[in-house]
Design a protein around this motif. Structure first.
Motif, PDB file in Angstrom:
ATOM      1  N   GLU A 177      44.132  42.123  94.143  1.00  0.00           N
ATOM      2  CA  GLU A 177      44.279  43.003  95.319  1.00  0.00           C
ATOM      3  C   GLU A 177      45.657  42.828  95.956  1.00  0.00           C
ATOM      4  OE1 GLU A 177      42.564  45.373  96.549  1.00  0.00           O
ATOM      5  OE2 GLU A 177      40.529  45.182  95.769  1.00  0.00           O
ATOM      6  N   MET A 178      46.152  41.594  95.994  1.00  0.00           N
ATOM      7  CA  MET A 178      47.481  41.354  96.545  1.00  0.00           C
ATOM      8  C   MET A 178      48.551  42.056  95.710  1.00  0.00           C
ATOM      9  SD  MET A 178      46.973  37.303  97.492  1.00  0.00           S
ATOM     10  CE  MET A 178      48.704  36.950  97.794  1.00  0.00           C
ATOM     11  N   ARG A 179      48.424  41.972  94.383  1.00  0.00           N
ATOM     12  CA  ARG A 179      49.380  42.649  93.508  1.00  0.00           C
ATOM     13  C   ARG A 179      49.300  44.167  93.698  1.00  0.00           C
ATOM     14  NH1 ARG A 179      54.154  42.526  91.175  1.00  0.00           N
ATOM     15  NH2 ARG A 179      54.181  44.169  92.751  1.00  0.00           N
ATOM     16  N   SER A 180      48.091  44.674  93.811  1.00  0.00           N
ATOM     17  CA  SER A 180      47.901  46.115  94.022  1.00  0.00           C
ATOM     18  C   SER A 180      48.517  46.562  95.337  1.00  0.00           C
ATOM     19  CB  SER A 180      46.406  46.440  93.994  1.00  0.00           C
ATOM     20  OG  SER A 180      46.180  47.803  94.245  1.00  0.00           O
ATOM     21  N   LEU A 181      48.303  45.768  96.400  1.00  0.00           N
ATOM     22  CA  LEU A 181      48.888  46.098  97.704  1.00  0.00           C
ATOM     23  C   LEU A 181      50.405  46.057  97.632  1.00  0.00           C
ATOM     24  CD1 LEU A 181      48.721  46.620 100.755  1.00  0.00           C
ATOM     25  CD2 LEU A 181      48.459  44.139 101.079  1.00  0.00           C
TER      26      LEU A 181
END
Length: 463
Positions: A177-181
Motif C-alpha cells: 500500500e505504501m508503494r502504491s501510494l
C-alpha cells in the motif's frame, strides 16, 4: 445476577459482549467492558488506511454505539486479583479504583513485539493502532511535500526512502500500500521522478507470507519488484539509530519512515494478575476457552484472542495454538459468548474449533493474493476477494456501509491525498499567533530602587 467483567474491547472482547447481549436476558447477567480506547480497531484495514483507500474513522467501531446494554468504562485494567475477584482500573484522569466481578473474561489483545535493536524504539512506528496508520500515511505525504522543494541529494533521498520490517501478512500489505501510494503521488509532484523513491522491506527469513504457498509468495515478490519495491530476504536489521538503516548484509541507507510489523506479543498486563500464564506470556486456556492452571480449571475465568494460548484443534496452528489474527479472535469471541451463556444456564461449554477457509491479502488497488489449501489466486480477482471478505467482516452494518461506500467513491474520485500531519500539534498555529499579556515594565522596579531618599530638616536650635 452475576457481573461479567470483560477486559479489553477489541475483536474478542467486543464480539463476546455483543453476542452476550443478544443471548442473555436483562436479568441474567450484568456486562461490564473495560478498555482504554472507546472503539474497536479493525486491523485488517490499517494498510488501506495507510494507502488512503479507507477513511481512518471507518476502520474503527464505536463500542458505546453498538453495545447497548453493557456498561462501558474507558480505563486500563492494571491488576487482576482473581482470588478476591477484583480488578484495578486506572483511568487517564483520576485515581485508580477496584471493581468486583463474578466472572472475568480476559481479551486484552496484544502489542507490537520488538527486539533490542539500536534505534528501533526511538525511530520506528508500529502498525497495531489506527493512530499509527494515520501517522504513517501523513508522514509519507508530508515527506513528498518537503522533498519536492529540495534539490537531488542525501536529504531528499532520505525523505523519499521508506522501510518496513517484517514480511508477514501485515508487513507485506502495508508495504504494498505504501508503494502504491508513493506511485500515485508522483503525478502531483512534477519535481520528482519514480526513481527518486525507494521502498525496502526487511525480512529475516528466506520467504514472505508463510500462510501462503511458495508459488503464491514468489508471485507477490515478483509483483512488488515490478512495481519498484525491494524485498530483502534472509536479512536482519542491525541498527536504525538516527534513521540510518544498517542491515546484516552490510548495506546501509537512511530513511525517515520506518514501520515495524515483525510480530506481536500478549499484553504485558497479564504479569500483574494471579491467573496462570505460559512461557510466552499468554493466558493459559483450554479448548473451551476456560482458564486452566496446574490444578485444573480456574473457576469463573475465561480468555480468548491474542492474549490467550488457545489450542488449535485442527492441528494447523503453530506450536499447536491458534495464530494471533482477527479471524480467530472474532470466532473465539462468538464461541466464548455461547459458552458463558451455557454455564450460566447450567449447561456444558463446547470446544472452539475453526478450520480456516484460506488467507487473503490486499496489495494495493488492483493487486491481491489468496490461498486456500493448494489453490492460489493472485492479481485482480484476489484483490476483489480481499475487499469482499473484509467489507463484510467488519462488525456492524453501519461500518460495512461506510467502508463500501468509501470504496465506491474512491473508484470514481480517486484516493484522498490530503495530509493533515499538523493534527499531531493542533494548538501550534493558535499558540504561535495568540496575544499574550504584556510583561510588567522592567523599569518599574529599577525606578523604585533609585528613588531619592527624602531629606529631613529641623530648625537650628536657638541660642
Amino acid at each position: 445476577m452475576p457481573k461479567i467483567l470483560i477486559v479489553g474491547g477489541g475483536y474478542a472482547g467486543f464480539y463476546t459482549a455483543w453476542k452476550l447481549e443478544k443471548a442473555l436476558g436483562k436479568n441474567e447477567a450484568e456486562i461490564v467492558v473495560v478498555d482504554p480506547l472507546p472503539y474497536l480497531t479493525y486491523q485488517p484495514f490499517l494498510p488501506e488506511v495507510v494507502g488512503g483507500n479507507v477513511e481512518a474513522r471507518h476502520a474503527v467501531v464505536s463500542q458505546r454505539r453498538h453495545l447497548k446494554r453493557a456498561t462501558m468504562i474507558t480505563a486500563r485494567v492494571t491488576q487482576i486479583n482473581h482470588a478476591k475477584k477484583t480488578a484495578t482500573l486506572t483511568p487517564e484522569v483520576g485515581d485508580p479504583w477496584d471493581i468486583t466481578y463474578d466472572i472475568i473474561v480476559v481479551t486484552a489483545g496484544s502489542v507490537s513485539r520488538t527486539f533490542p535493536i539500536p534505534g528501533v524504539a526511538d525511530e520506528a512506528i508500529g502498525l497495531k493502532a489506527i493512530e499509527e496508520a494515520m501517522e504513517i500515511r501523513d508522514r509519507i505525504m508530508t515527506n513528498f511535500d518537503k522533498a519536492a522543494n529540495l534539490p537531488p541529494g542525501p536529504e531528499r533521498q532520505r525523505l523519499l526512502t521508506f522501510v518496513v520490517v517484517g514480511g508477514g501478512f501485515a508487513g507485506i500489505e502495508v508495504f504494498a500500500e505504501m508503494r502504491s501510494l508513493g506511485s500515485a503521488l508522483l503525478r502531483f509532484y512534477p519535481q520528482l521522478r519514480f526513481d527518486d523513491t525507494s521502498f525496502h522491506l526487511i525480512e529475516a527469513m528466506g520467504r514472505i507470507m508463510p500462510e501462503v504457498s511458495l508459488k503464491t509468495s514468489h508471485w507477490v515478490l515478483k509483483n512488488l519488484a515490478q512495481r519498484g519495491a525491494m524485498v530483502h530476504l534472509d536479512t536482519q536489521l542491525k541498527s536504525a539509530v538516527g534513521g540510518v538503516i544498517e542491515l546484516s548484509t552490510g548495506e546501509s541507507f537512511e530513511s525517515d519512515v520506518i514501520v515495524w510489523t515483525a510480530g506481536v506479543m500478549a499484553t504485558p498486563m497479564l504479569k500483574n494478575t494471579d491467573l496462570p500464564i505460559e512461557e510466552r506470556g499468554r493466558l493459559r486456556v483450554q479448548a473451551d476457552l476456560r482458564v486452566i492452571g496446574d490444578d485444573g480449571i480456574v473457576p469463573d475465568a475465561w480468555g480468548a484472542g491474542d492474549v490467550s494460548a488457545v489450542p488449535d484443534l485442527t492441528g494447523a496452528g503453530v506450536g499447536g495454538f491458534c495464530v494471533p489474527n482477527a479471524q480467530h479472535a472474532v470466532r473465539q469471541g462468538k464461541r466464548l459468548a455461547k459458552n458463558i451463556t451455557a454455564t450460566i444456564r447450567g449447561e456444558a461449554p463446547k470446544d472452539y474449533y475453526h478450520k480456516g477457509l484460506g488467507a487473503v491479502a490486499g496489495l494495493g488497488p488492483g493487486y491481491g493474493a489468496f490461498q486456500s489449501g493448494k489453490l492460489g489466486i493472485t492479481g485482480f480477482p484476489a484483490w476483489i476477494m480481499h475487499r469482499g471478505y473484509h467489507g463484510l467482516a467488519i462488525p456492524t452494518w453501519e461500518r460495512k456501509i461506510r467502508v463500501i461506500w468509501n470504496w465506491v467513491l474512491g473508484f470514481f474520485l480517486g484516493r484522498d491525498i490530503v495530509s493533515i500531519e499538523a493534527r499531531t500539534e493542533p494548538r501550534l498555529a493558535f499558540e504561535t499567533y495568540a496575544s499574550r499579556p504584556k510583561p510588567p515594565a522592567a523599569a518599574a522596579p529599577a525606578q523604585a530602587e533609585n528613588k531619592p531618599i527624602p531629606q529631613v530638616y529641623s530648625e537650628p536650635a536657638k541660642k
